[in-house]
Each structure stands twice: as structure tokens, then as C-alpha cells.
Design a protein around this motif. Structure first.
Motif, PDB file in Angstrom:
ATOM      1  N   ARG A 196       0.845  -1.210   0.000  1.00  0.00           N
ATOM      2  CA  ARG A 196       0.000   0.000   0.000  1.00  0.00           C
ATOM      3  C   ARG A 196       0.875   1.254   0.000  1.00  0.00           C
ATOM      4  NH1 ARG A 196      -4.382   1.550  -2.093  1.00  0.00           N
ATOM      5  NH2 ARG A 196      -5.591   2.958  -0.838  1.00  0.00           N
ATOM      6  N   VAL A 197       1.947   1.231   0.766  1.00  0.00           N
ATOM      7  CA  VAL A 197       2.887   2.364   0.787  1.00  0.00           C
ATOM      8  C   VAL A 197       3.409   2.613  -0.615  1.00  0.00           C
ATOM      9  CG1 VAL A 197       5.205   3.062   1.555  1.00  0.00           C
ATOM     10  CG2 VAL A 197       3.557   2.168   3.198  1.00  0.00           C
ATOM     11  N   GLU A 198       3.723   1.534  -1.321  1.00  0.00           N
ATOM     12  CA  GLU A 198       4.236   1.673  -2.686  1.00  0.00           C
ATOM     13  C   GLU A 198       3.145   2.181  -3.631  1.00  0.00           C
ATOM     14  OE1 GLU A 198       5.330  -1.910  -4.951  1.00  0.00           O
ATOM     15  OE2 GLU A 198       7.270  -0.911  -5.187  1.00  0.00           O
ATOM     16  N   THR A 199       1.965   1.592  -3.544  1.00  0.00           N
ATOM     17  CA  THR A 199       0.859   1.979  -4.421  1.00  0.00           C
ATOM     18  C   THR A 199       0.521   3.456  -4.259  1.00  0.00           C
ATOM     19  OG1 THR A 199      -0.067  -0.245  -4.309  1.00  0.00           O
ATOM     20  CG2 THR A 199      -1.559   1.503  -4.993  1.00  0.00           C
ATOM     21  N   LEU A 200       0.517   3.920  -3.022  1.00  0.00           N
ATOM     22  CA  LEU A 200       0.170   5.312  -2.746  1.00  0.00           C
ATOM     23  C   LEU A 200       1.349   6.268  -2.964  1.00  0.00           C
ATOM     24  CD1 LEU A 200      -1.947   4.784   0.481  1.00  0.00           C
ATOM     25  CD2 LEU A 200      -2.780   5.292  -1.825  1.00  0.00           C
ATOM     26  N   LYS A 201       2.509   5.708  -3.291  1.00  0.00           N
ATOM     27  CA  LYS A 201       3.721   6.510  -3.495  1.00  0.00           C
ATOM     28  C   LYS A 201       3.998   7.411  -2.283  1.00  0.00           C
ATOM     29  CE  LYS A 201       4.149   6.291  -8.417  1.00  0.00           C
ATOM     30  NZ  LYS A 201       5.531   6.154  -8.803  1.00  0.00           N
ATOM     31  N   VAL A 202       3.921   6.793  -1.116  1.00  0.00           N
ATOM     32  CA  VAL A 202       4.147   7.520   0.130  1.00  0.00           C
ATOM     33  C   VAL A 202       5.547   8.115   0.160  1.00  0.00           C
ATOM     34  CG1 VAL A 202       4.351   7.256   2.645  1.00  0.00           C
ATOM     35  CG2 VAL A 202       2.437   6.207   1.424  1.00  0.00           C
ATOM     36  N   LEU A 244      13.960   9.384  -2.385  1.00  0.00           N
ATOM     37  CA  LEU A 244      12.722   8.640  -2.149  1.00  0.00           C
ATOM     38  C   LEU A 244      11.872   8.428  -3.404  1.00  0.00           C
ATOM     39  CD1 LEU A 244      11.634   9.960   1.359  1.00  0.00           C
ATOM     40  CD2 LEU A 244      12.678   7.768   0.779  1.00  0.00           C
ATOM     41  N   PRO A 245      11.724   9.423  -4.276  1.00  0.00           N
ATOM     42  CA  PRO A 245      10.938   9.169  -5.492  1.00  0.00           C
ATOM     43  C   PRO A 245      11.542   8.050  -6.351  1.00  0.00           C
ATOM     44  CG  PRO A 245      11.159  11.523  -5.157  1.00  0.00           C
ATOM     45  CD  PRO A 245      12.068  10.843  -4.157  1.00  0.00           C
ATOM     46  N   LEU A 246      12.859   7.916  -6.337  1.00  0.00           N
ATOM     47  CA  LEU A 246      13.494   6.822  -7.088  1.00  0.00           C
ATOM     48  C   LEU A 246      13.080   5.466  -6.529  1.00  0.00           C
ATOM     49  CD1 LEU A 246      17.103   8.202  -7.618  1.00  0.00           C
ATOM     50  CD2 LEU A 246      15.286   7.984  -9.314  1.00  0.00           C
ATOM     51  N   ALA A 247      12.942   5.386  -5.202  1.00  0.00           N
ATOM     52  CA  ALA A 247      12.498   4.138  -4.585  1.00  0.00           C
ATOM     53  C   ALA A 247      11.100   3.775  -5.071  1.00  0.00           C
ATOM     54  CB  ALA A 247      12.528   4.255  -3.064  1.00  0.00           C
ATOM     55  N   ASP A 248      10.245   4.783  -5.232  1.00  0.00           N
ATOM     56  CA  ASP A 248       8.913   4.530  -5.793  1.00  0.00           C
ATOM     57  C   ASP A 248       9.010   4.141  -7.263  1.00  0.00           C
ATOM     58  OD1 ASP A 248       7.233   4.893  -3.610  1.00  0.00           O
ATOM     59  OD2 ASP A 248       6.972   7.042  -3.973  1.00  0.00           O
ATOM     60  N   ASP A 249       9.769   4.902  -8.023  1.00  0.00           N
ATOM     61  CA  ASP A 249       9.878   4.651  -9.467  1.00  0.00           C
ATOM     62  C   ASP A 249      10.424   3.258  -9.765  1.00  0.00           C
ATOM     63  OD1 ASP A 249       8.923   7.197  -9.922  1.00  0.00           O
ATOM     64  OD2 ASP A 249      10.896   8.061 -10.357  1.00  0.00           O
ATOM     65  N   TYR A 250      11.390   2.822  -8.982  1.00  0.00           N
ATOM     66  CA  TYR A 250      12.009   1.515  -9.217  1.00  0.00           C
ATOM     67  C   TYR A 250      11.345   0.396  -8.418  1.00  0.00           C
ATOM     68  CZ  TYR A 250      15.551   3.885 -11.912  1.00  0.00           C
ATOM     69  OH  TYR A 250      16.196   4.627 -12.868  1.00  0.00           O
ATOM     70  N   ARG A 251      10.224   0.704  -7.787  1.00  0.00           N
ATOM     71  CA  ARG A 251       9.420  -0.283  -7.061  1.00  0.00           C
ATOM     72  C   ARG A 251      10.286  -1.103  -6.096  1.00  0.00           C
ATOM     73  NH1 ARG A 251       4.389  -1.224  -8.771  1.00  0.00           N
ATOM     74  NH2 ARG A 251       4.550  -3.443  -8.316  1.00  0.00           N
ATOM     75  N   VAL A 252      11.035  -0.389  -5.288  1.00  0.00           N
ATOM     76  CA  VAL A 252      11.968  -1.016  -4.352  1.00  0.00           C
ATOM     77  C   VAL A 252      11.234  -1.934  -3.366  1.00  0.00           C
ATOM     78  CG1 VAL A 252      13.601  -0.535  -2.477  1.00  0.00           C
ATOM     79  CG2 VAL A 252      13.699   0.778  -4.593  1.00  0.00           C
ATOM     80  N   ILE A 253      10.047  -1.541  -2.940  1.00  0.00           N
ATOM     81  CA  ILE A 253       9.313  -2.361  -1.971  1.00  0.00           C
ATOM     82  C   ILE A 253       8.918  -3.695  -2.606  1.00  0.00           C
ATOM     83  CG2 ILE A 253       7.197  -2.518  -0.594  1.00  0.00           C
ATOM     84  CD1 ILE A 253       7.527   0.533  -0.097  1.00  0.00           C
ATOM     85  N   SER A 254       8.407  -3.668  -3.832  1.00  0.00           N
ATOM     86  CA  SER A 254       8.050  -4.922  -4.516  1.00  0.00           C
ATOM     87  C   SER A 254       9.280  -5.781  -4.753  1.00  0.00           C
ATOM     88  CB  SER A 254       7.373  -4.635  -5.856  1.00  0.00           C
ATOM     89  OG  SER A 254       6.097  -4.110  -5.658  1.00  0.00           O
TER      90      SER A 254
END
Length: 143
Positions: free
Chosen positions: A17-23, A58-68
Motif C-alpha cells: 500500500r505504501v508503494e501503491t500510494l507513493k508515500v 525517495l521518489p526513485l524508490a517509488d519509481d524503481y518499485r523497491v518495496i516490490s
């Protein structure tokens, strides 16, 4: 065991959810870490300017889907990483055996590929160990 599994599954859902919402991107855009830094909350980190640097990433972590990616790695059997490291080592040994030692260039190539193989194999083994530890997290620690 069911309660522990239930809790673990909720945590994974939260991370998705954190990833989906781009927290992470939202934290970056809000300037939250910079505000914490300016308030002097974490003195050692703020002296280094570390929080504002992390905030920019942090935006790079979202862009590269680090959590997934992390979830996938954690759910991969450790033996997969060990097998990849062994296969890499065997391939490198084969390369060293197959390439003749008759020139400086060939020897240099062997040294370079050997160093690259080690540089790739060590993180594979470490990742396997970490993955195994996390997968067995419901078991007591043994030293």
C-alpha cells in the motif's frame, strides 16, 4: 503460528500500500525530512545533511518499485541465491580454464572477470543469508 502469519501478511500488505500510494514520493515532496533536519531532531544525521539527501532519493524508490523488489527477494528461497553464486563461480572457473594464459591481455581478462565474478557472487550469498534469516524470523535467534 497463525497469529504470527496473520501479522506478517498485514505488514506485507501495508508495504504494498505504501508503494501503491507513493508515500515515499509524498514524503519527499512535503519536505518532511528537511523539516526534521532543520528542527535539529537528529543531530548527527542533520550535521551531515543526510536526511535531505535521502529525501531526494525517495521518489526513485517509488519509481524503481523497491518495496516490490524487496518483497520478491525476501520471498525467494535462499538456495536460489546460493545456486546462482555457485553457477557464477563455476562459469568463471571454466572461463579461466578455457582461456589460454599466453598473453597479457588474456591474463588481464581472467583477472577482471574473476573480480567481477567475486563482486557478483558475494552479494548473492549475503542476500541468500538475509533472505533465509527473514524467512525464519518466527524462530528464535541462534548464535
Amino acid at each position: 503460528a497463525n497469529a504470527a502469519t496473520s501479522v506478517r501478511m498485514q505488514q506485507v500488505d501495508l508495504l504494498e500500500r505504501v508503494e501503491t500510494l507513493k508515500v515515499l514520493t509524498a514524503v519527499s515532496k512535503s519536505g518532511l525530512l528537511s523539516k526534521i533536519e532543520k528542527a535539529g531532531v537528529l543531530s548527527q544525521l542533520e550535521k551531515q545533511g543526510a536526511l535531505s539527501q535521502v529525501e531526494k532519493l525517495l521518489p526513485l524508490a517509488d519509481d524503481y518499485r523497491v518495496i516490490s523488489l524487496t518483497k520478491t527477494i525476501v520471498n525467494t528461497p535462499p538456495s536460489t541465491f546460493y545456486f546462482a553464486a555457485i553457477a557464477l563461480a563455476l562459469a568463471e572457473a571454466g572461463l579461466i580454464y578455457a582461456v589460454p594464459d599466453d598473453s597479457t591481455g588474456a591474463i588481464a581478462a581472467q583477472v577482471i572477470t574473476g573480480l567481477l565474478a567475486v563482486a557478483a557472487a558475494v552479494p548473492l550469498v549475503v542476500t541468500g543469508k538475509v533472505s533465509g534469516f527473514i524467512q525464519e524470523a518466527d524462530k528464535p535467534l541462534q548464535f
